[in-house]
Design an enzyme around this catalytic site. Structure first.
Site, mmCIF file in Angstrom:
data_model
loop_
_atom_site.group_PDB
_atom_site.id
_atom_site.type_symbol
_atom_site.label_atom_id
_atom_site.label_comp_id
_atom_site.label_asym_id
_atom_site.label_seq_id
_atom_site.Cartn_x
_atom_site.Cartn_y
_atom_site.Cartn_z
ATOM 1 N N GLU A 48 53.582 30.359 37.599
ATOM 2 C CA GLU A 48 52.957 30.094 38.882
ATOM 3 C C GLU A 48 51.527 29.663 38.551
ATOM 4 O OE1 GLU A 48 52.442 32.842 42.779
ATOM 5 O OE2 GLU A 48 53.883 33.495 41.279
ATOM 6 N N ARG A 104 59.184 43.002 30.185
ATOM 7 C CA ARG A 104 57.882 42.373 30.014
ATOM 8 C C ARG A 104 57.161 42.965 28.825
ATOM 9 N NH1 ARG A 104 54.273 40.540 34.299
ATOM 10 N NH2 ARG A 104 55.704 39.689 35.753
ATOM 11 N N LYS A 106 47.746 39.073 36.411
ATOM 12 C CA LYS A 106 46.836 37.966 36.666
ATOM 13 C C LYS A 106 45.784 38.340 37.702
ATOM 14 C CE LYS A 106 50.166 34.920 36.977
ATOM 15 N NZ LYS A 106 50.901 33.722 37.366
HETATM 16 P P1 ATP Z 1 51.565 38.347 37.547
HETATM 17 O O1 ATP Z 1 52.566 39.287 38.160
HETATM 18 O O2 ATP Z 1 50.509 38.996 36.738
HETATM 19 O O3 ATP Z 1 51.011 37.352 38.543
HETATM 20 P P2 ATP Z 1 53.680 36.663 36.893
HETATM 21 O O4 ATP Z 1 54.865 37.209 36.231
HETATM 22 O O5 ATP Z 1 53.794 36.472 38.374
HETATM 23 O O6 ATP Z 1 52.404 37.497 36.523
HETATM 24 P P3 ATP Z 1 54.154 33.962 36.360
HETATM 25 O O7 ATP Z 1 53.215 32.829 36.286
HETATM 26 O O8 ATP Z 1 55.106 34.024 37.487
HETATM 27 O O9 ATP Z 1 53.293 35.280 36.282
HETATM 28 O O10 ATP Z 1 54.931 34.094 34.998
HETATM 29 C C1 ATP Z 1 55.684 33.060 34.447
HETATM 30 C C2 ATP Z 1 56.727 33.652 33.546
HETATM 31 O O11 ATP Z 1 56.140 34.505 32.581
HETATM 32 C C3 ATP Z 1 57.713 34.493 34.338
HETATM 33 O O12 ATP Z 1 59.022 34.138 33.953
HETATM 34 C C4 ATP Z 1 57.398 35.897 33.935
HETATM 35 O O13 ATP Z 1 58.559 36.671 33.919
HETATM 36 C C5 ATP Z 1 56.808 35.728 32.541
HETATM 37 N N1 ATP Z 1 55.859 36.802 32.270
HETATM 38 C C6 ATP Z 1 54.744 37.102 32.953
HETATM 39 N N2 ATP Z 1 54.147 38.196 32.439
HETATM 40 C C7 ATP Z 1 54.910 38.592 31.388
HETATM 41 C C8 ATP Z 1 54.829 39.667 30.443
HETATM 42 N N3 ATP Z 1 53.842 40.553 30.474
HETATM 43 N N4 ATP Z 1 55.792 39.745 29.497
HETATM 44 C C9 ATP Z 1 56.800 38.843 29.453
HETATM 45 N N5 ATP Z 1 56.926 37.831 30.308
HETATM 46 C C10 ATP Z 1 55.998 37.692 31.274
HETATM 47 MG MG MG Z 2 55.549 35.544 39.073
#
Ligand code: ATP
Ligand code: MG
Length: 568
Positions: free
Chosen positions: A44, A269, A279
């Site tokens: 995102e 994760r 984030k």
């Molecule tokens: P946040 O919840 O902090 O906003 P997010 O998961 O929404 O993080 P995205 O931009 O949606 O952030 O993440 C893109 C991809 O990265 C998704 O498929 C997510 O599952 C993966 N991802 C994000 N954080 C992690 C993590 N700590 N470990 C493994 N994969 C991750």
């Molecule tokens: Mg996300």
């Protein structure tokens, strides 16, 4: 704490596997997708990538490469927010830096808005979606709780015609934000809250970074995500565990619309101790200026890690080591640092730098003499060769390397003691001067033994301490930034204020440090091991022509010991 290595298949000794790679291998065996493997990384664009994303990137791209498949980069940009283009550009740069390539397969969920709208219309026509005019508060209230069933909206029985008409007018901009939503008609009694007639479209007058003002209704993430995967014909849709409860909803959309059905597989994760990886929290650290920016070397962002001195190889190897599992765990940040040391130990040229200098005068060394001493560039890499470093009568050494009253087991310099100056001579301390007011040592005096050139005494006498040094007249002044963990608590996410766990001593800036003359013209990103002090990386900030070094990591490696213990 999990530190699992990916282990090779015991029976066949074949390539390392984890449960996801096993599933894919099995799908290939049964020709489930005719042997096709297509994955994607779906960020995102609302922040910079961090080390947790690196885990997902490495997994998706590597699995594709290993299976001669493809991995798309898709921005999940359903949520119109500010400054998205900044993030879109940064994310691409960071993935490339990590060493992965999506070739020509760069997509945006927003490219699918028209198609998604058509899917929504299809659901309405099938009687699988309806326009609901409850207020957001009412929708929440009707949804029920984990222990209490939800109630059906009074608008649930609207006719297909009425729904089509209203939805069309929602798109045409006839209604205020929040006046109506489109909801899937599933089951208000489902134990899974995601299945209780979830919203799939809402009215929102907001500028979108790609579609501008073209739309005033936007699809919700759950609707968009699974259908974007389907449109791209993703075979294995790898996502983190929190989406497990969303899978039934994705399956419902895909089945009702009768479209290509990617297989979703959830993995844990990455969590790191002493670190936040949300984030929202990282953004807060930036906007409230607890750090200098997204690329502050204390940040777990890829930009921060890069500026700190991390290499893409280190991060990829770390992701390989931690593997992929189905259960949540917390990885020890020292494992990340260990991977960095392993990498830098092999690749970084050695240099001498004095961080907290004190003058050392060699009384019996000729005033104007300069000798070039030969030092090994990297003992781990004979091909790196040697370099010449000038030596003269007045040197700087580390303040810590001298004690007026040495404690037991202090083998460095003290009055009357003899030590080795690395690759130069043995010197014996004959005296020192102190600041009368503070007691601080201002100068140390020594004599040298000319017979010990190179640092080895001809009579084989033993000298315990070896100090690094810089010739004062050749020294290059530098700024050095030392870092500690950004958070003092092992789990900064515990409690309701993660900022309360910030480590007030996470950054120490040292000015007036000295490095050897060969480092006068370093460039940002150059990496060195300063002997006895750690690994350092040149920062993009060059102040008044002075190089600035970030300490990437110290030399002390607790993980190396643990690993040795395991092997031995
Ligand atoms: P946040 O919840 O902090 O906003 P997010 O998961 O929404 O993080 P995205 O931009 O949606 O952030 O993440 C893109 C991809 O990265 C998704 O498929 C997510 O599952 C993966 N991802 C994000 N954080 C992690 C993590 N700590 N470990 C493994 N994969 C991750
Ligand atoms: Mg996300």
């Amino acid at each position: 704490m999990e530190t699992r290595d990916r282990t090779p298949n015991e029976k066949t000794g074949e390539a390392p596997v984890d449960f996801i790679r096993e599933i894919i291998a099995e799908d290939n065996r049964t020709a489930k997708h005719q042997g096709r493997v297509a994955t994607r990384f779906p960020p995102e664009p609302n922040g910079y990538l961090h080390i947790g994303h690196a885990k997902a990137i490495c997994l998706n791209f590597s699995v594709a490469v290993e299976n001669r498949g493809t991995c798309n980069l898709r921005f999940d940009d359903t949520n119109p927010t500010k400054e998205e283009t900044e993030y879109v550009d940064a994310i691409q740069e960071d993935i490339r830096w990590l060493g992965f390539d999506w070739e020509d397969r760069l997509y945006y969920a927003s490219d699918y808005f028209e198609r998604l709208y058509e899917y929504a219309v299809q659901l309405i026509q099938q009687g699988d979606a309806y326009v609901c005019s409850l207020t957001p508060d009412q929708i929440r209230e009707y949804r029920g709780t984990l222990t209490e069933k939800g109630r059906e909206s009074p608008y649930r029985t609207r006719t297909v015609e009425e729904n089509l008409d209203l939805f069309g007018r929602m798109r045409a901009g006839e209604f205020e934000d929040g006046a109506h939503v489109l909801r899937a008609k599933i089951d208000m009694g489902s134990p899974n809250l995601n299945m209780r007639d979830p919203t799939i479209y809402r009215i929102r007058r907001a500028h979108h970074h790609r579609t501008g003002e073209a739309w005033c209704i936007y699809p919700m993430y759950d609707f968009t995500h699974c259908l974007s995967d389907s449109i791209e014909r993703i075979t294995h849709s790898l996502c983190s565990l929190e989406f497990e409860d969303h899978r039934p909803l994705y399956d419902w959309f895909l089945d009702r619309l009768d479209v290509f059905h990617p297989q979703q597989i959830e993995f844990a994760r990455l969590n790191l101790n002493y670190t936040v990886l949300s984030k929202r929290k990282l953004r807060q650290l930036v906007t409230e200026k607890h750090v200098s920016g997204w690329d502050d070397p204390r940040m777990p962002t890829l930009r921060g890690l890069r500026r700190r001195g991390y290499t893409p190889e280190t991060i990829r190897r770390f992701c390989d080591r931690i593997g992929v599992a189905k259960r949540d765990s917390v990885v020890d940040i020292e494992l990340l640092e260990h991977a960095l040391r392993e990498d830098l130990n092999r690749t970084s040229p050695r240099a001498m730098g004095v961080l907290r200098p004190v003058r050392l005068v060699i009384e019996n060394y000729p005033e104007d003499q300069v000798e070039e001493m030969e030092l090994v560039n990297n003992p781990e890499d004979p091909a790196a060769g040697t370099r010449m470093v000038p030596f003269s009568r007045v040197l700087y050494i580390e303040r810590d390397d001298f004690r007026v009253d040495p404690p037991k087991k202090f083998f460095r310099l003290a009055p009357g003691r003899e030590v080795r100056l690395r690759a130069a001579y043995l010197v014996t301390c004959t005296g020192f001067t102190q600041d009368e007011a503070t007691g601080e040592v201002t100068e140390i005096r020594c004599t040298y033994d000319p017979a010990t050139r190179g640092g080895s005494p001809p009579d084989g006498r033993r000298v315990k301490g070896t100090l690094h040094w810089i010739s004062a007249r050749h020294a290059v002044e530098a700024e050095v930034r030392l870092y500690d963990r950004l958070f003092a608590a092992e789990n900064p996410n515990k409690g309701d204020d993660f900022l309360a766990h910030l480590n007030p001593r996470s950054l120490e800036v040292l000015e007036g440090c000295y490095v050897e003359p060969g480092l006068a013209n370093v460039s940002p990103g150059d990496r060195f091991q300063f002997e006895r002090l750690g690994y350092f990386c040149v920062d993009p900030d060059v102040r008044a022509g002075r190089p600035v070094f970030n300490r990437s990591v110290t030399l002390r490696d607790t993980w190396a010991k643990i690993e040795k213990g395991k092997k031995g």
